[in-house]
Design a protein around this motif. Structure first.
Motif, mmCIF file in Angstrom:
data_model
loop_
_atom_site.group_PDB
_atom_site.id
_atom_site.type_symbol
_atom_site.label_atom_id
_atom_site.label_comp_id
_atom_site.label_asym_id
_atom_site.label_seq_id
_atom_site.Cartn_x
_atom_site.Cartn_y
_atom_site.Cartn_z
ATOM 1 N N LEU A 50 0.827 -1.204 0.000
ATOM 2 C CA LEU A 50 0.000 0.000 0.000
ATOM 3 C C LEU A 50 0.864 1.258 0.000
ATOM 4 O O LEU A 50 0.560 2.241 -0.681
ATOM 5 N N ILE A 51 1.953 1.207 0.752
ATOM 6 C CA ILE A 51 2.879 2.355 0.791
ATOM 7 C C ILE A 51 3.614 2.469 -0.549
ATOM 8 O O ILE A 51 3.780 3.572 -1.082
ATOM 9 N N PHE A 52 4.028 1.339 -1.126
ATOM 10 C CA PHE A 52 4.710 1.339 -2.419
ATOM 11 C C PHE A 52 3.829 1.941 -3.509
ATOM 12 O O PHE A 52 4.326 2.623 -4.418
ATOM 13 N N LEU A 53 2.518 1.713 -3.420
ATOM 14 C CA LEU A 53 1.597 2.240 -4.421
ATOM 15 C C LEU A 53 1.245 3.701 -4.187
ATOM 16 O O LEU A 53 0.411 4.252 -4.914
ATOM 17 N N GLY A 54 1.859 4.308 -3.163
ATOM 18 C CA GLY A 54 1.747 5.754 -3.032
ATOM 19 C C GLY A 54 0.981 6.291 -1.845
ATOM 20 O O GLY A 54 0.841 7.514 -1.713
ATOM 21 N N LEU A 55 0.485 5.420 -0.953
ATOM 22 C CA LEU A 55 -0.277 5.916 0.185
ATOM 23 C C LEU A 55 0.655 6.396 1.294
ATOM 24 O O LEU A 55 1.657 5.740 1.590
ATOM 25 N N PRO A 56 0.341 7.513 1.949
ATOM 26 C CA PRO A 56 1.075 7.910 3.155
ATOM 27 C C PRO A 56 0.891 6.849 4.243
ATOM 28 O O PRO A 56 -0.090 6.103 4.246
ATOM 29 N N PHE A 57 1.843 6.808 5.191
ATOM 30 C CA PHE A 57 1.834 5.741 6.189
ATOM 31 C C PHE A 57 0.508 5.647 6.939
ATOM 32 O O PHE A 57 -0.055 4.563 7.090
ATOM 33 N N SER A 58 -0.015 6.775 7.436
ATOM 34 C CA SER A 58 -1.227 6.739 8.263
ATOM 35 C C SER A 58 -2.425 6.235 7.466
ATOM 36 O O SER A 58 -3.243 5.462 7.981
ATOM 37 N N ILE A 59 -2.541 6.644 6.198
ATOM 38 C CA ILE A 59 -3.657 6.185 5.363
ATOM 39 C C ILE A 59 -3.475 4.710 5.012
ATOM 40 O O ILE A 59 -4.436 3.934 5.017
ATOM 41 N N ALA A 60 -2.229 4.317 4.722
ATOM 42 C CA ALA A 60 -1.946 2.914 4.417
ATOM 43 C C ALA A 60 -2.270 2.023 5.618
ATOM 44 O O ALA A 60 -2.844 0.939 5.461
ATOM 45 N N LEU A 61 -1.912 2.472 6.821
ATOM 46 C CA LEU A 61 -2.169 1.679 8.026
ATOM 47 C C LEU A 61 -3.664 1.528 8.267
ATOM 48 O O LEU A 61 -4.147 0.431 8.558
ATOM 49 N N ALA A 62 -4.428 2.620 8.134
ATOM 50 C CA ALA A 62 -5.882 2.560 8.330
ATOM 51 C C ALA A 62 -6.527 1.658 7.283
ATOM 52 O O ALA A 62 -7.429 0.863 7.593
ATOM 53 N N THR A 63 -6.079 1.761 6.027
ATOM 54 C CA THR A 63 -6.618 0.927 4.950
ATOM 55 C C THR A 63 -6.289 -0.546 5.193
ATOM 56 O O THR A 63 -7.141 -1.427 5.012
ATOM 57 N N HIS A 64 -5.063 -0.805 5.619
ATOM 58 C CA HIS A 64 -4.638 -2.175 5.929
ATOM 59 C C HIS A 64 -5.461 -2.766 7.076
ATOM 60 O O HIS A 64 -5.893 -3.923 7.013
ATOM 61 N N LYS A 65 -5.688 -1.978 8.119
ATOM 62 C CA LYS A 65 -6.467 -2.461 9.261
ATOM 63 C C LYS A 65 -7.878 -2.834 8.837
ATOM 64 O O LYS A 65 -8.411 -3.875 9.239
ATOM 65 N N LEU A 66 -8.502 -1.971 8.028
ATOM 66 C CA LEU A 66 -9.871 -2.257 7.590
ATOM 67 C C LEU A 66 -9.906 -3.500 6.713
ATOM 68 O O LEU A 66 -10.789 -4.348 6.865
ATOM 69 N N ALA A 67 -8.940 -3.622 5.798
ATOM 70 C CA ALA A 67 -8.893 -4.806 4.933
ATOM 71 C C ALA A 67 -8.679 -6.074 5.743
ATOM 72 O O ALA A 67 -9.217 -7.142 5.402
ATOM 73 N N SER A 68 -7.919 -5.966 6.836
ATOM 74 C CA SER A 68 -7.631 -7.140 7.665
ATOM 75 C C SER A 68 -8.855 -7.657 8.403
ATOM 76 O O SER A 68 -8.860 -8.813 8.855
ATOM 77 N N VAL A 69 -9.879 -6.821 8.519
ATOM 78 C CA VAL A 69 -11.124 -7.289 9.133
ATOM 79 C C VAL A 69 -11.706 -8.432 8.312
ATOM 80 O O VAL A 69 -12.277 -9.381 8.860
ATOM 81 N N ALA A 70 -11.566 -8.354 6.983
ATOM 82 C CA ALA A 70 -12.065 -9.425 6.122
ATOM 83 C C ALA A 70 -11.328 -10.731 6.378
ATOM 84 O O ALA A 70 -11.898 -11.814 6.224
ATOM 85 N N LEU A 71 -10.041 -10.646 6.752
ATOM 86 C CA LEU A 71 -9.299 -11.843 7.164
ATOM 87 C C LEU A 71 -10.012 -12.504 8.332
ATOM 88 O O LEU A 71 -10.212 -13.724 8.348
#
Length: 266
Positions: A50-71
């Motif tokens: 997510l960071i490699f694709l251009g997201l700032p750390f805080s936005i990448a972390l929030a996006t990752h956390k939400l996606a991990s709910v599906a896990l």
């Protein structure tokens, strides 16, 4: 000529977007399948992407956390059929960990996290080494510390891990898995089930909501991340159930060392 240029630019944009979505799906699927099998570590691949694709750390972390709910959702659907998770014990993990997640999510946006990631990386590698040295650890269910004092100590450590979960990127699910094995005597198969359902679904959900309120989320990536994470979580949980504690222990040790190296290297 002008129309041709517009069509070329539009086509290139659509192609780039489709490539981006395919990459997101593949990486998120692999990351969450391994995480579901080992009991944590999805951020090893998913967050850096997510960071490699251009997201700032805080936005990448929030996006990752939400996606991990599906896990957590995918794993819960699979473990629900096994009746592995006992909800009375689950209440302890939720009551101790969720407040820590909220605290950690509020702290991370205001403090540098590099030193904490270095320390967490060393500790995470230590988890893998410790599990590897203890050959019989987590291979059988041996309940212990199931009294008031044991629950207080166990809950206090889960609160600390919850704070790390809310504030850092990778590895905290692995801490929960090993703590449940080491302190409460669960085997790896049971511990992974609790980690995936409670950390994946409730802790990460709490972290995503808190970070989403404090920062923002890349919403247009969420659908593909949710689908791939959910499928990966279900398949990883299924493989963990089939393979049992011996194979889970082996994968856990490999994943913890890889996550630790990633955190140390940054």
């Amino acid at each position: 000529m002008f129309l041709c240029c517009i069509l070329f630019v539009t086509g290139s944009s659509i192609y780039a977007q489709m490539t981006e979505y395919i990459l997101l799906f593949i990486v998120a699927f692999i990351a969450n399948a391994f995480s579901a099998f080992a009991g944590g570590g999805a951020g090893l691949l998913q967050l850096p992407l997510l960071i490699f694709l251009g997201l700032p750390f805080s936005i990448a972390l929030a996006t990752h956390k939400l996606a991990s709910v599906a896990l957590g959702i995918g794993a819960t659907l699979r473990y629900f059929r096994e009746d592995t998770v006992k909800w009375r014990f689950s209440l302890l993990i939720l009551a101790a960990g969720v407040p820590g997640v909220v605290l950690g999510a509020n702290i991370i946006l205001f403090v540098p996290d590099r030193a904490a990631e270095l320390a967490l990386g060393v500790l995470t590698m230590g988890l893998g080494v410790y599990s590897w040295l203890r050959k019989d650890l987590g291979l059988s269910d041996e309940p212990k510390h199931r009294n008031m004092a044991g629950y207080i100590v166990g809950g206090a450590v889960l609160f600390i891990i919850g704070a790390l979960n809310g504030s850092l990127t990778s590895g905290t699910g692995l801490f929960v898995t090993l703590w449940l094995v080491r302190w409460f005597g669960l085997d790896y198969k049971q511990a992974v089930a609790y980690t995936l359902v409670l950390v994946g679904l409730f802790w990460n959900g709490t972290g995503a909501i808190t970070l989403g309120l404090l920062s923002s989320i890349k919403w247009d990536w969420i659908p593909v991340l949710l689908v791939s994470s959910g499928i990966g979580g279900y398949i990883g949980a299924h493989m963990a159930i089939i393979k049992g504690s011996v194979r889970i222990k082996q994968v856990f040790e490999v994943v913890t060392i890889l996550v630790g190296i990633k955190l140390v290297m940054g």
